[in-house]
Motif scaffolding. Structure first.
Motif, PDB file in Angstrom:
ATOM      1  N   LEU A 715      -2.262  10.445   8.371  1.00 37.05           N
ATOM      2  CA  LEU A 715      -3.151  11.084   7.238  1.00 37.05           C
ATOM      3  C   LEU A 715      -2.574  10.590   5.888  1.00 37.05           C
ATOM      4  CD1 LEU A 715      -5.822  12.750   6.764  1.00 37.05           C
ATOM      5  CD2 LEU A 715      -4.311  14.511   6.739  1.00 37.05           C
ATOM      6  N   LEU A 716      -1.342  11.038   5.819  1.00 40.70           N
ATOM      7  CA  LEU A 716      -0.756  10.967   4.481  1.00 40.70           C
ATOM      8  C   LEU A 716      -0.567   9.328   4.324  1.00 40.70           C
ATOM      9  CD1 LEU A 716       1.943  13.479   4.460  1.00 40.70           C
ATOM     10  CD2 LEU A 716      -0.212  13.638   3.039  1.00 40.70           C
ATOM     11  N   ALA A 717       0.086   8.550   4.931  1.00 42.87           N
ATOM     12  CA  ALA A 717       0.037   7.148   4.991  1.00 42.87           C
ATOM     13  C   ALA A 717      -1.495   6.429   4.522  1.00 42.87           C
ATOM     14  CB  ALA A 717       0.561   6.373   6.029  1.00 42.87           C
ATOM     15  N   GLU A 718      -2.585   7.002   5.242  1.00 42.07           N
ATOM     16  CA  GLU A 718      -3.663   6.252   4.899  1.00 42.07           C
ATOM     17  C   GLU A 718      -4.223   6.588   3.368  1.00 42.07           C
ATOM     18  OE1 GLU A 718      -5.936   8.045   7.774  1.00 42.07           O
ATOM     19  OE2 GLU A 718      -5.158   6.576   9.486  1.00 42.07           O
ATOM     20  N   ALA A 719      -3.803   7.979   2.999  1.00 40.08           N
ATOM     21  CA  ALA A 719      -4.157   8.162   1.723  1.00 40.08           C
ATOM     22  C   ALA A 719      -3.660   7.658   0.542  1.00 40.08           C
ATOM     23  CB  ALA A 719      -3.802   9.973   1.531  1.00 40.08           C
ATOM     24  N   LEU A 720      -2.419   7.348   0.641  1.00 39.25           N
ATOM     25  CA  LEU A 720      -1.303   6.560   0.026  1.00 39.25           C
ATOM     26  C   LEU A 720      -1.895   5.094  -0.071  1.00 39.25           C
ATOM     27  CD1 LEU A 720       2.047   7.973   0.580  1.00 39.25           C
ATOM     28  CD2 LEU A 720       0.659   8.358  -1.464  1.00 39.25           C
ATOM     29  N   GLU A 721      -2.368   4.549   1.030  1.00 40.13           N
ATOM     30  CA  GLU A 721      -2.743   3.221   1.028  1.00 40.13           C
ATOM     31  C   GLU A 721      -4.084   3.111   0.346  1.00 40.13           C
ATOM     32  OE1 GLU A 721      -3.737  -0.637   2.236  1.00 40.13           O
ATOM     33  OE2 GLU A 721      -1.824   0.458   2.524  1.00 40.13           O
ATOM     34  N   GLN A 722      -5.028   4.029   0.371  1.00 38.24           N
ATOM     35  CA  GLN A 722      -6.290   4.197  -0.275  1.00 38.24           C
ATOM     36  C   GLN A 722      -6.112   4.222  -1.858  1.00 38.24           C
ATOM     37  OE1 GLN A 722      -9.504   6.524   1.753  1.00 38.24           O
ATOM     38  NE2 GLN A 722      -8.133   6.342   3.673  1.00 38.24           N
ATOM     39  N   LEU A 723      -4.928   4.951  -2.190  1.00 38.56           N
ATOM     40  CA  LEU A 723      -4.680   4.928  -3.627  1.00 38.56           C
ATOM     41  C   LEU A 723      -3.962   3.569  -4.022  1.00 38.56           C
ATOM     42  CD1 LEU A 723      -3.362   8.638  -3.597  1.00 38.56           C
ATOM     43  CD2 LEU A 723      -5.125   7.809  -4.963  1.00 38.56           C
ATOM     44  N   ASP A 724      -3.828   2.865  -3.142  1.00 34.85           N
ATOM     45  CA  ASP A 724      -3.242   1.334  -3.854  1.00 34.85           C
ATOM     46  C   ASP A 724      -1.928   1.737  -3.942  1.00 34.85           C
ATOM     47  OD1 ASP A 724      -3.563  -1.260  -3.553  1.00 34.85           O
ATOM     48  OD2 ASP A 724      -4.096  -1.319  -5.837  1.00 34.85           O
ATOM     49  N   LEU A 725      -1.164   2.463  -3.213  1.00 38.94           N
ATOM     50  CA  LEU A 725       0.316   2.893  -3.369  1.00 38.94           C
ATOM     51  C   LEU A 725       0.916   2.282  -2.202  1.00 38.94           C
ATOM     52  CD1 LEU A 725      -0.006   6.351  -4.735  1.00 38.94           C
ATOM     53  CD2 LEU A 725       0.514   4.246  -6.002  1.00 38.94           C
ATOM     54  N   SER A 726       2.169   1.857  -2.432  1.00 43.62           N
ATOM     55  CA  SER A 726       3.170   1.043  -1.338  1.00 43.62           C
ATOM     56  C   SER A 726       4.230   1.868  -1.033  1.00 43.62           C
ATOM     57  CB  SER A 726       3.639  -0.250  -2.023  1.00 43.62           C
ATOM     58  OG  SER A 726       4.468  -0.811  -0.940  1.00 43.62           O
ATOM     59  N   ILE A 727       4.462   2.718   0.106  1.00 48.33           N
ATOM     60  CA  ILE A 727       5.488   3.446   0.419  1.00 48.33           C
ATOM     61  C   ILE A 727       6.917   2.774   0.396  1.00 48.33           C
ATOM     62  CG2 ILE A 727       6.577   5.103   2.170  1.00 48.33           C
ATOM     63  CD1 ILE A 727       3.640   5.664   2.974  1.00 48.33           C
ATOM     64  N   GLN A 728       8.205   3.176  -0.222  1.00 49.02           N
ATOM     65  CA  GLN A 728       9.376   2.817  -0.116  1.00 49.02           C
ATOM     66  C   GLN A 728      10.106   3.404   0.416  1.00 49.02           C
ATOM     67  OE1 GLN A 728       9.408  -0.564  -1.999  1.00 49.02           O
ATOM     68  NE2 GLN A 728       7.528  -0.170  -2.071  1.00 49.02           N
ATOM     69  N   ASP A 729      10.053   4.689   0.578  1.00 54.48           N
ATOM     70  CA  ASP A 729      10.820   5.628   1.438  1.00 54.48           C
ATOM     71  C   ASP A 729      10.190   6.811   1.667  1.00 54.48           C
ATOM     72  OD1 ASP A 729      13.046   6.829   2.449  1.00 54.48           O
ATOM     73  OD2 ASP A 729      14.307   6.777   0.492  1.00 54.48           O
ATOM     74  N   ALA A 730      10.323   7.371   2.965  1.00 53.35           N
ATOM     75  CA  ALA A 730       9.467   8.520   3.337  1.00 53.35           C
ATOM     76  C   ALA A 730      10.463   9.596   3.971  1.00 53.35           C
ATOM     77  CB  ALA A 730       8.420   8.097   4.454  1.00 53.35           C
ATOM     78  N   ARG A 731      10.348  10.767   3.773  1.00 57.37           N
ATOM     79  CA  ARG A 731      11.431  11.666   4.264  1.00 57.37           C
ATOM     80  C   ARG A 731      10.502  13.056   4.747  1.00 57.37           C
ATOM     81  NH1 ARG A 731      15.288  11.856  -0.923  1.00 57.37           N
ATOM     82  NH2 ARG A 731      15.591   9.589  -1.053  1.00 57.37           N
ATOM     83  N   ILE A 732      10.536  13.027   5.927  1.00 58.53           N
ATOM     84  CA  ILE A 732       9.706  14.263   6.469  1.00 58.53           C
ATOM     85  C   ILE A 732      10.516  15.266   7.101  1.00 58.53           C
ATOM     86  CG2 ILE A 732       7.884  14.775   8.343  1.00 58.53           C
ATOM     87  CD1 ILE A 732       7.376  12.464   6.422  1.00 58.53           C
ATOM     88  N   TYR A 733      10.515  16.578   6.511  1.00 56.05           N
ATOM     89  CA  TYR A 733      11.300  17.706   7.086  1.00 56.05           C
ATOM     90  C   TYR A 733      10.274  18.902   7.716  1.00 56.05           C
ATOM     91  CZ  TYR A 733      14.111  15.425   3.441  1.00 56.05           C
ATOM     92  OH  TYR A 733      14.915  14.720   2.661  1.00 56.05           O
TER      93      TYR A 733
END
Length: 889
Positions: A715-733
């Motif tokens: 869900l979060l990855a899709e949202a960031l994709e639609q915001l035209d943002l490229s994820i460089q690092d992701a940390r999930i706690y």
């Protein structure tokens, strides 16, 4: 050629020129001509004959058509430009001048009919209609027009008009040879600049790139203007050109003509760019096959680049020679004697006589040392460049073994100035490849991808240039840490040597780092370095990819990762040298890779490793000690905002220890305050902040605190994709309270920072919160066009999985072509298999991504079932490869 029949005079007299019957005959003529040329080309007939043949056949066609009209004696049809030279490739433009004595009004209908007919028969023409007076005026103002007229020849009509015109646009009337040469040289400089002054563009232009056909034509233009010569051959008679140089020019032109001819046939239109689309096809048609560690396309492009380099070198020599004899012929000379072998004449170094190199071969090395150590030397005189070219055969095993030549080479590397420039000159004059034979093998060698934008030799010298830059105060703002470290390195020559050898074994097959380390150690011993220095150079070559890999692919917040890397470094000096080499290497591979985010990762890895080395490898930092220090620092700052330690500990209850290992104190304070201030206990918290790990890192941190649920990462990855943002690092706690704390570092889709625009940040927060609360309102993915170049480098997806029981997770690596929505697709597969993402390292390398995911099962345990691991990997490959093949292009 028997089918190439034009209408005869009787036929034409019975038909209007633009009626369907002649048009059909002309089209058939052109179709049969194209077919005949293609067959002859594939039969390996002389390219010179084919280029001339098309020109001659078009001559016949145009003369035939011209004859079908009624003209008086005051008009003429003239071939100009390349057509004027009698050189036509399959789809080259046919440049025409319709020349008249006075206004062409009386011929307006005929001219319009003629041009329309030529278009109707699909003849690609460029045309102008001018009087003699207009031609003279335009040529005087425009060097391009003057050049085209200089190469013109009459086709039909009154030839006397052409003769009159040529008398009026000659060098005694307009554009005298000195002005012509300066204008054309400026034109060449500007043209080369468009291609970064390099023959080694990924998709070079056979006509316009440095070392291309324009550079050969440039020589011809100068010869014609200055000497009145009709061909370059006359330079041999005037001793401006040697027989070897003339042979090189002709052979190089033949080669480039064959490439250009093939490009036209392949594209079915005028195409002068060696696009990736065509390189593989041409490699096969030119007889190359995969083998010996190189793809056929890489072998073909190496051949092209070497020809471009040879022609570029020859163009340099002749332009310098023309400059000395045309522009500077009347200048007063200033001569400074350096030693018995060399002197400086008007800012350029020259040999004292033509026996210098034959009598003293070591002068072939000395000249580059002199240029490095004398700031007043701008370059090499043409006569001396020729002597170098003529004498470089003297560099053999005996020459390389001479201690004097070894000392000269080390002296150059130890020079405080212009090391990179003079190594580049050594390479340009083919001295470097003679002195280091292994280097000669990588000249012009390319890698068929979008990650490496230079050939191996050009990349190597760009790396050397970057190392040199670290010594300049002007570069401190761009490379602050590398410049500071460079100042304290004891022996810069060791870094230069490591740079020269780091990729020298590419193309041999096997691990180029290990093979190159062997070469480097042997060379260092050969030129007289002590064993310790030689070992350092060899170690740098062997480990030159290590720092980049660890910073981009491993969790550098993990103390164990830092300790392992510190063990590899051994001491701070090795770390310092490797840091400078790595920064120089990344920037020399592809400048777009050196984003502020990558810079921040490198700085953090360096800083943490240096701290570990200072602390001592025998006393590594304790994990719990790290957590306690982080929590104590955060509590101290939070208490300044009115929190009590009890309140803070309550907010942190059930938050995993990884959070306090991997997050910075200031970020923990920022997160904690926002969570405490939310109005509803179930509300999602979205925070956006420029920076994060270190100041000025460029990436934007997005923190999300929300209810845990299946498919949250997707869900979060899709949202960031639609915001035209490229994820460089992701940390999930994940916490025991049913919430997750997720930290993303993002850049814009173009790889640049999104900045601190308040309105954009507000939009990101609003969009993310809406997406979390109402995911059903948003489409799952957004389809975007994939760039042409990336589409051409489609490779099968590769995956690997390895379980780390000590760290309690499985490491999944995915290498696949880059494409829109990639991370969101992977996230949906994670959701399908109940995979929990703990961390992700995202690396985009040209046309492909190399992403690393640290994952567990739904119970936070490593995924150690081999069958399940295989099933997950198959699902990823199937999903990504099927999607890749169906992307809109």
């Amino acid at each position: 050629m028997s089918n190439l029949v034009l209408p005869d005079a009787q036929f034409l007299s019975q038909q209007a020129p633009n009626t369907s019957k002649p048009i059909k005959v002309y089209k058939t003529y052109l179709k049969e001509l194209a077919k005949d040329l293609k067959e002859r080309f594939e039969a390996k007939e002389s390219i010179r004959e084919l280029v001339a043949l098309r020109s001659a056949r078009i001559d016949a066609l145009l003369q035939n058509i011209w004859a079908s009209y009624q003209w008086q004696n005051d008009i003429s049809l003239i071939a100009v430009g390349g057509y004027g030279r009698g050189e036509l490739h399959p789809y080259s433009d046919i440049d025409l001048l319709i020349l008249t004595t006075d206004d062409a009004g009386d011929y307006r209908d005929n001219i319009e009919s003629l041009i329309t007919l030529l278009w109707d028969i699909n003849l690609e023409i460029g045309h102008s209609v001018r009087t003699i007076t207009q031609c003279c005026k335009t040529a005087a103002e425009d060097i391009t027009v003057a050049t085209n007229l200089m190469e013109s020849r009459p086709l039909a009509g009154n030839d006397v008009l052409h003769t009159e015109l040529m008398a009026l646009v000659g060098p005694d009337q307009i554009w005298p040879s000195s002005e012509f040469f300066r204008a054309k040289w400026d034109e060449q400089i500007h043209r080369h600049r468009k291609f970064a002054n390099s023959e080694y563009n990924l998709e070079p232009n056979v006509k316009s790139s440095p070392g291309g056909l324009r550079d050969i034509q440039m020589i011809g233009w100068v010869v014609k203007r200055h000497f009145g010569a009709q061909s370059i051959d006359e330079l041999l008679e005037r001793q401006f050109l040697s027989q070897d140089e003339l042979d090189t020019l002709k052979e190089g032109q033949d080669y480039l003509w064959r490439v250009r001819f093939a490009l036209h046939l392949l594209g079915g239109r005028e195409e002068d760019r060696l696009l990736f689309d065509h390189q593989r096809t041409l490699a096969e048609s030119f007889g190359f096959t995969d083998g010996n560690g190189k793809l056929a396309v890489e072998q073909f492009m190496q051949q092209y680049y070497r020809w471009a380099m040879h022609l570029g070198e020859l163009n340099d020599v002749l332009m310098q020679h023309f400059d000395e004899t045309i522009l500077r012929a009347c200048e007063a000379e200033t001569v400074l004697e350096i030693n018995p072998r060399f002197r400086i004449r008007n800012g350029h170094i020259e040999a004292a006589n033509d026996k210098v190199f034959s009598k003293t071969p070591s002068a072939l090395m000395e000249i580059f040392v002199l240029m490095a150590n004398h700031e007043g030397i701008d370059g090499v005189r043409a006569s001396t460049i020729r002597l170098i070219r003529k004498s470089r055969h003297l560099i053999d095993d005996r020459f390389r073994a001479d201690p004097k030549n070894k000392r000269y080479f080390l002296e150059l590397l130890r020079s405080p100035n212009r090391v990179a420039l003079n190594l580049r000159r050594m390479k340009r004059f083919r001295i470097l490849g003679k002195f280091i034979p292994a280097f000669a093998h990588i000249v012009g060698q390319m890698q068929h991808d979008l990650f490496h934008i230079y050939s191996v030799d050009a990349h190597t010298l760009e790396l050397i240039k970057n190392i040199s830059r670290f010594r300049y105060p002007s570069m401190v703002a761009q490379y602050p840490m590398a410049c500071r470290i460079m100042q304290r390195l004891p022996k810069h020559e060791l870094l230069y040597l490591a740079g020269l050898f780091h990729d020298i074994a590419k193309g041999r097959g096997g691990d180029h780092s290990s093979l190159g380390a062997v070469d480097a150690r042997e060379f260092c011993e050969y030129i007289g370095l002590n064993k310790r220095d030689g070992n350092l150079v060899a170690w740098l070559v062997e480990k030159h990819l290590e720092m980049s890999s660890v910073s981009q692919r491993k969790d550098i917040q993990d103390p164990e990762v830092i300790r392992d890397f510190a063990l590899t470094m051994g001491d701070i000096q090795h770390l310092d040298y490797l840091f400078c080499l790595t920064v120089a290497d990344i920037n020399a591979t592809n400048p777009t890779l050196w984003t502020s985010w990558r810079a921040s990762l490198m700085r953090q890895l360096y800083a943490e490793t240096r701290r570990a080395l200072r602390r001592g490898l025998e006393t590594p930092i304790d994990k719990q000690e790290w957590i306690d220090e982080t929590q104590a620092g955060a509590i101290e700052k939070l208490e300044d905002y009115g929190f009590t330690e009890t309140e803070i500990r309550t907010l942190w209850a059930d938050t995993g220890e990884d959070y306090f290992i991997r997050e910075q104190i200031d970020d923990i304070v920022w997160h904690t305050r926002a969570i405490a201030q939310r109005t509803k206990s179930s509300a999602s918290v979205v925070l956006v902040k420029e920076g994060g790990l270190l100041d000025h890192e460029g990436a934007t941190q997005i923190f999300v605190h929300t209810r845990a649920r299946g498919g949250l990462f997707a869900l979060l990855a899709e949202a960031l994709e639609q915001l035209d943002l490229s994820i460089q690092d992701a940390r999930i706690y994940n916490s025991g309270t049913g919430f997750t704390l997720d930290t993303f570092y993002v850049l814009g889709a173009d790889g640049e920072s999104i900045g601190d625009n308040p309105s954009r940040i507000a939009h990101i927060i609003e969009f993310m919160q809406e997406h979390l609360e109402h995911p059903e309102r948003f489409p799952a993915t957004i389809e975007r066009r994939t760039p042409r170049q990336m589409r051409l480098f489609s490779i099968p997806t590769r995956t690997s999985m390895a379980t780390d029981l000590n760290k309690g997770h499985t490491v999944l690596e995915v290498i696949t072509p880059d494409r829109p929505g990639l991370l969101a697709r992977l996230a949906r597969i994670f959701n399908q298999y109940d995979i929990r993402l703990q961390n992700a390292k995202i690396a985009t390398l040209g046309e492909r991504v190399e992403d690393v995911f640290f994952i567990t099962d739904e119970n936070q345990r490593p995924i150690d079932d081999p069958k399940l691991c295989e099933e997950i990997q198959q699902a990823i490959c199937r999903e990504l490869d099927e999607k890749a093949s169906s992307i809109t292009v």
